[in-house]
Write an enzyme that holds these catalytic residues in place. Structure first.
Site, PDB file in Angstrom:
ATOM      1  CB  SER A   9      -0.894   0.013   1.243  1.00 33.48           C
ATOM      2  OG  SER A   9      -1.423   1.321   1.398  1.00 33.48           O
ATOM      3  CG  HIS A  34      -4.061  -1.679  -1.313  1.00 29.67           C
ATOM      4  ND1 HIS A  34      -5.153  -2.469  -1.596  1.00 29.67           N
ATOM      5  CD2 HIS A  34      -4.431  -0.880  -0.283  1.00 29.67           C
ATOM      6  CE1 HIS A  34      -6.135  -2.164  -0.762  1.00 29.67           C
ATOM      7  NE2 HIS A  34      -5.726  -1.200   0.041  1.00 29.67           N
ATOM      8  CG  ASP A  36      -5.146   2.264   1.154  1.00 32.22           C
ATOM      9  OD1 ASP A  36      -6.131   1.501   1.114  1.00 32.22           O
ATOM     10  OD2 ASP A  36      -4.023   1.906   1.556  1.00 32.22           O
ATOM     11  CG  MET A  38      -8.394   6.984   3.019  1.00 30.04           C
ATOM     12  SD  MET A  38      -7.349   7.084   4.468  1.00 30.04           S
ATOM     13  CE  MET A  38      -6.629   5.434   4.447  1.00 30.04           C
ATOM     14  CG  HIS A  67      -9.388  -0.027  -0.056  1.00 37.86           C
ATOM     15  ND1 HIS A  67      -8.733  -0.202   1.157  1.00 37.86           N
ATOM     16  CD2 HIS A  67     -10.715  -0.104   0.227  1.00 37.86           C
ATOM     17  CE1 HIS A  67      -9.630  -0.360   2.124  1.00 37.86           C
ATOM     18  NE2 HIS A  67     -10.831  -0.297   1.584  1.00 37.86           N
ATOM     19  CG  MET A  69     -11.299   3.034   2.620  1.00 32.36           C
ATOM     20  SD  MET A  69      -9.702   3.039   3.445  1.00 32.36           S
ATOM     21  CE  MET A  69      -8.642   3.193   2.011  1.00 32.36           C
ATOM     22  CG  MET A 138     -11.627  -3.085   5.623  1.00 30.55           C
ATOM     23  SD  MET A 138     -10.155  -2.641   4.667  1.00 30.55           S
ATOM     24  CE  MET A 138      -9.171  -1.739   5.870  1.00 30.55           C
ATOM     25  CG  ASP A 176      -6.204  -2.996   3.462  1.00 35.01           C
ATOM     26  OD1 ASP A 176      -5.090  -2.740   3.941  1.00 35.01           O
ATOM     27  OD2 ASP A 176      -6.890  -2.167   2.825  1.00 35.01           O
TER      28      ASP A 176
HETATM   29  C1  DX5 Z   1      -6.277   1.383   5.915  1.00 35.36           C
HETATM   30  C2  DX5 Z   1      -5.889   1.092   4.501  1.00 35.36           C
HETATM   31  C3  DX5 Z   1      -4.772   0.133   4.369  1.00 35.36           C
HETATM   32  C4  DX5 Z   1      -3.467   0.607   4.937  1.00 35.36           C
HETATM   33  C5  DX5 Z   1      -2.744  -0.600   5.417  1.00 35.36           C
HETATM   34  O1  DX5 Z   1      -7.396   2.179   5.918  1.00 35.36           O
HETATM   35  O2  DX5 Z   1      -6.985   0.562   3.780  1.00 35.36           O
HETATM   36  O3  DX5 Z   1      -4.607  -0.294   3.037  1.00 35.36           O
HETATM   37  O4  DX5 Z   1      -2.671   1.305   4.025  1.00 35.36           O
HETATM   38  O5  DX5 Z   1      -1.623  -0.186   6.084  1.00 35.36           O
HETATM   39  P1  DX5 Z   1      -0.857  -1.093   7.125  1.00 35.36           P
HETATM   40  O6  DX5 Z   1      -0.330  -2.271   6.393  1.00 35.36           O
HETATM   41  O7  DX5 Z   1       0.224  -0.161   7.608  1.00 35.36           O
HETATM   42  O8  DX5 Z   1      -1.820  -1.475   8.220  1.00 35.36           O
HETATM   43 ZN    ZN Z   2      -6.579  -0.380   1.790  1.00 34.19          ZN
END
Ligand code: DX5
Ligand code: ZN
Length: 217
Positions: A9, A34, A36, A38, A67, A69, A138, A176
């Site tokens: 990620s 990956h 992320d 947000m 991903h 969010m 998750m 994840d």
């Molecule tokens: C959290 C994200 C993850 C995050 C994982 O909201 O969806 O993808 O980047 O990071 P680590 O591996 O540090 O928990």
């Molecule tokens: Zn993620």
């Protein structure tokens, strides 16, 4: 042996040196990247979106795992596809019309996934699993990298695997959050095939080697 895919990620990457981190991932045994996204509404944090995805696409041949969010993900599915996504995963909790959104993604020729928050039961996928390429379990509450792994995840992976086998679909199970060398092998044993890792990869002394270790855990 089931397929094993590592998806670093880039949330934990150094954005001032993103190209360097992408080149490291390109050289590594990672199969996916990956991404992320947000929005500060679905989760209490804001990350990045289209310009970053576009730049990663320009420098990477890996499979780009986006991903989302975000609330109302349907508003942004098309631009994420146009900017290079190979897979879009939406949150079950953020989609009032899951079937419509999944169809929209697949109609554009890319893969579609659904993510479940830690307290959302696997049984909620009973009537959509046949349409999903990926189920993302998750293992932390979404919003931040570097959080502690939630142990109840193992049980949810086993339940997802049972559902997939019962419905006889080719769906992959992705996990994840909080993934490290401590829990990777147990996650594979339970039925996970894709492991996302942010902190564990990017804080490692040798990130490329860490990706290899996670794959072979
Ligand atoms: C959290 C994200 C993850 C995050 C994982 O909201 O969806 O993808 O980047 O990071 P680590 O591996 O540090 O928990
Ligand atoms: Zn993620």
């Amino acid at each position: 042996m089931l397929k094993r895919i590592i998806a670093p990620s880039i949330l934990s990457a150094d954005f001032a040196y993103l190209k360097k981190d992408i080149e490291m991932i390109e050289r590594s045994q990672a199969d996916w990247i990956h991404i992320d996204v947000m929005d500060g509404r679905f989760v209490p944090n804001i990350s990045f979106a289209f310009p970053v995805l576009k730049s990663v696409r320009k420098h990477s041949k890996k499979f780009l795992d986006v991903h989302l969010m975000i609330v109302e993900p349907e508003k942004f599915i098309i631009p994420f596809i146009e900017n290079g996504a190979d897979l879009i995963t939406l949150h079950w909790e953020a989609s009032s019309h899951l079937h419509r959104n999944i169809s929209l993604i697949k109609d554009h020729g890319i893969k579609a996934g659904v993510a479940l928050n830690p307290s959302t039961p696997v049984s909620f996928l009973e009537d959509s699993i046949q349409d999903l390429d990926i189920v993302l379990i998750m293992s932390v509450n979404p919003g931040f990298g570097g959080q502690k792994f939630i142990e109840n995840t193992y049980k949810k992976i086993v339940e997802t695997k049972e559902l997939i086998e019962r419905k006889n679909t080719p769906t992959l199970i992705e996990v994840d959050g909080g993934i490290s060398l401590e829990n990777a092998s147990k996650l594979y044993d339970c039925g996970a095939q894709v492991l996302v890792a942010g902190n564990t990869v990017f804080t490692a002394e040798d990130p490329e080697k860490m990706i290899e270790k996670l794959k072979q855990a």
